[in-house]
Design a protein around this motif. Structure first.
Motif, short mmCIF file in Angstrom:
data_model
loop_
_atom_site.label_atom_id
_atom_site.label_comp_id
_atom_site.label_asym_id
_atom_site.label_seq_id
_atom_site.Cartn_x
_atom_site.Cartn_y
_atom_site.Cartn_z
N PHE A 173 29.13 29.48 40.60
CA PHE A 173 28.34 28.27 40.71
C PHE A 173 28.48 27.32 41.69
N TRP A 174 29.61 26.83 42.08
CA TRP A 174 29.90 25.92 43.23
C TRP A 174 29.42 26.70 44.55
N CYS A 175 29.42 28.02 44.67
CA CYS A 175 28.92 28.74 45.76
C CYS A 175 27.22 28.58 45.92
N ILE A 176 26.66 29.03 44.69
CA ILE A 176 25.14 29.07 44.77
C ILE A 176 24.54 27.75 44.79
N PHE A 177 25.17 26.67 44.05
CA PHE A 177 24.74 25.29 43.96
C PHE A 177 24.86 24.67 45.36
N ARG A 178 25.66 25.19 46.49
CA ARG A 178 26.22 24.57 47.72
C ARG A 178 27.13 23.14 47.50
N SER A 179 27.87 23.36 46.44
CA SER A 179 28.64 22.20 46.42
C SER A 179 29.83 22.33 47.60
N PRO A 180 30.38 21.00 47.92
CA PRO A 180 31.50 21.22 48.55
C PRO A 180 32.73 22.02 48.04
N LEU A 181 33.68 22.75 48.61
CA LEU A 181 34.56 23.55 47.90
C LEU A 181 35.72 22.86 48.38
N PRO A 204 33.89 36.76 52.23
CA PRO A 204 32.95 35.92 52.99
C PRO A 204 31.48 36.22 52.61
N GLU A 205 31.27 37.39 51.89
CA GLU A 205 29.75 37.48 51.52
C GLU A 205 29.53 36.33 50.57
N VAL A 206 30.59 35.96 49.66
CA VAL A 206 30.35 34.93 48.78
C VAL A 206 30.18 33.57 49.21
N LEU A 207 31.01 33.34 50.03
CA LEU A 207 31.09 31.86 50.83
C LEU A 207 30.01 31.77 51.67
N ALA A 208 29.36 32.95 52.13
CA ALA A 208 28.09 32.67 53.20
C ALA A 208 26.89 32.12 52.18
N ILE A 209 27.06 32.11 50.99
CA ILE A 209 26.08 31.65 50.09
C ILE A 209 26.09 30.04 49.98
N ASN A 210 27.46 29.76 49.85
CA ASN A 210 27.71 28.22 50.03
C ASN A 210 27.45 27.72 51.14
N GLN A 211 27.54 28.18 52.45
CA GLN A 211 27.61 27.57 53.83
C GLN A 211 26.18 27.89 54.17
N ARG A 212 25.27 29.03 53.83
CA ARG A 212 24.19 29.24 54.54
C ARG A 212 23.05 29.35 53.51
N GLY A 213 22.86 29.36 52.42
CA GLY A 213 21.96 29.49 51.48
C GLY A 213 21.06 28.30 51.59
N SER A 259 18.85 31.18 45.79
CA SER A 259 18.85 30.44 47.08
C SER A 259 18.24 31.68 48.01
N ALA A 260 17.43 31.01 49.05
CA ALA A 260 17.05 31.89 49.82
C ALA A 260 17.93 32.03 50.85
N MET A 261 17.86 33.11 51.74
CA MET A 261 18.60 33.58 52.90
C MET A 261 18.14 33.28 54.31
N PRO A 262 18.47 32.34 55.07
CA PRO A 262 17.82 31.94 56.46
C PRO A 262 17.55 33.12 57.22
N GLY A 263 16.50 33.14 57.73
CA GLY A 263 15.86 34.14 58.66
C GLY A 263 15.70 35.36 57.99
N SER A 264 15.32 35.63 56.75
CA SER A 264 15.44 36.73 56.22
C SER A 264 14.47 36.55 54.90
#
Length: 466
Positions: free
Chosen positions: A340-348, A368-377, A394-399
């Motif tokens: 949830f912290w990752c999909i919501f993009r909360s600070p970690l 890295p695939e999970v953290l990418a959601i937090n950092q780039r979703g 959440s959406a994925m940038p450029g995709s």
């Protein structure tokens, strides 16, 4: 023929040039403050050491982060509260209250300079001896390729008000002249608020941020400022950061930050707590889901609603809540927590003592695939929730791909269905399980998976070109 400008035109040219210089300088300062473009990732000492963390423990966690987590984007090492207080050896004291002596002075006397600015206590931070502050510790953290942060309480020390400490940069102004003695923290009586309408109040904040900048501080967590919401002081800290000309993340706490202040807090702070302190219980995690619903859509580059620290690993070694323990969350609840912290993009901000991490704790932090959601979703939203399950995406940038988090809220294992059509997918979709780091196959209309009680799954959905 070249015409010589008249005196008026010369003046206009000079003024235009000066305006351009001022604009460029202002732009450079503003640019320097563009921090937290993505949610900050780091470690905070509070959940494992309370008010009693020691320099060696901060360094040990910094070393762990540099070795194990820095390649994945983790970077902040934050010393939490009461670093100016001399905790006795083995102390579990969370909130030591000052006492008044007959002359009106305070005990314990917090470590403070002649300008009323608190300094690290040398018994806990030996490198601070001689008024050196956090410079040495900050340099050490930076030498590992990481960033350094500290916690501060809102306002000005009561002992500085008693001592009538002069305010650096405000001639003739002393601490008692800028303090709002009616503005007090309800749970710790070390500080008074600042009356930001008084001459010298902003200069005091400027002076402490200048001090922190000299130590190499990259992150400040200002406590007792979000609830109730102290508008003028929040703006004051922001102005002080701009004044010090060092990029510093401004985190404010504790929640519940008022949702009606969303526009203001997004302008003046980089992250803000949505709720009070979060701990390792399933009910508190359910409560956090509810807080996040109120704040969805408000986060973005430079400003993030904050779910609080990650309750992962070894907690409460020296307080502040409950006995020393590993997180009471089950492995499935830990998955839900991190997901949830990752999909919501909360600070970690990792809360446990990282050198004691178990293998599963590390796996939660280095995917890295999970953290990418937090950092780039992009634009995380809730699709639905009920008493049994919940879905965020959440959406994925450029995709055209999409990140999706599915939660089983039941006390028993259950099949949880994902309605692909409701998410805008009309054809077949490839489903990748990000925690397992494997593709699950292609599906159309619906994807269903069994999820353990209180557990979660995290997917990347990719439409197949027809």
């Amino acid at each position: 023929m070249v015409r010589i400008p008249t005196m008026v035109n010369k003046i206009k040219l000079i003024l235009s040039f000066l305006a351009l210089v001022a604009f460029i300088a202002g732009s450079q300062v503003a640019s320097a403050q563009q921090v937290a473009a993505t949610p900050p990732m780091g470690w905070n000492s509070y959940n494992c050491f309370g008010s009693a963390v020691h320099e060696s423990e901060v360094k040990a966690n910094a070393q762990y982060m540099a070795k194990n987590l820095k390649p994945f984007g983790w970077q902040y090492v934050v010393v939490d509260f009461l670093w100016s207080y001399d905790n006795p050896p083995g102390s579990h004291i969370g909130n030591p209250f000052q006492k008044r002596l007959e002359d009106g002075s305070y005990i314990p006397w917090l470590t403070m300079d002649k300008w009323g600015r608190l300094l690290p206590q040398p018994n806990k931070f030996p490198s601070a001896l001689g008024g050196k502050g956090f410079k040495s510790l900050g340099d050490y953290v930076h030498s590992l390729g990481l960033k350094f942060g500290i916690h501060v309480m809102r306002g000005i020390p009561r002992q500085a008000v008693w001592a009538k400490s002069p305010v650096l940069g405000a001639k003739g102004i002393t601490a008692d002249m800028i303090a709002d003695t009616s503005s007090k923290c309800e749970w710790m009586n070390h500080m008074y608020g600042l009356d930001m309408s008084k001459p010298g109040a902003q200069e005091y904040l400027n002076s402490i941020l200048d001090l922190y900048a000299s130590w190499g501080v990259d992150f400040i967590k200002v406590d007792d400022i979000s609830r109730p919401y102290h508008t003028a002081e929040i703006e004051g800290y922001h102005k002080a950061i701009v004044h010090c000309k060092r990029p510093v993340v401004l985190s404010i706490s504790p929640g519940e930050t008022p949702v009606k202040e969303a526009a203001h807090v997004a302008r003046y702070a980089n992250q803000w707590r949505m709720a009070d302190d979060f701990w390792d219980s399933w009910q508190e995690l359910l409560n956090m889901f509810a807080y996040a619903r109120k704040w969805q859509g408000t986060g973005g580059p430079g400003h993030w609603p904050d779910c609080d620290m990650l309750q992962i690993g070894k907690l409460s070694k020296r307080g502040p809540v409950g006995p020393e323990r590993y997180s009471k969350f089950t492995d499935d609840e830990l998955l839900s927590h991190m997901t949830f912290w990752c999909i919501f993009r909360s600070p970690l901000m990792m809360g446990g003592n990282m050198p004691e991490n178990r293998p599963f704790d590390l796996k939660l932090l280095n995917n890295p695939e999970v953290l990418a959601i937090n950092q780039r979703g992009i634009n995380p939203k809730e699709l639905y929730h009920n008493n049994e399950s919940m879905v965020w995406y959440s959406a994925m940038p450029g995709s055209k791909d999409m990140y999706v988090a599915v939660f089983n809220l039941k006390d028993a294992n259950a099949e949880v269905s994902l309605d692909l059509a409701a998410m805008g997918f009309n054809g077949r979709v490839t489903v990748r399980d990000l925690w397992a780091r494997q593709n699950k196959g292609t599906y159309q209309n619906t994807y269903q998976q069994k999820i353990n009680a209180h557990g979660a799954a995290l997917y990347r959905l990719s439409p197949i070109k027809q």
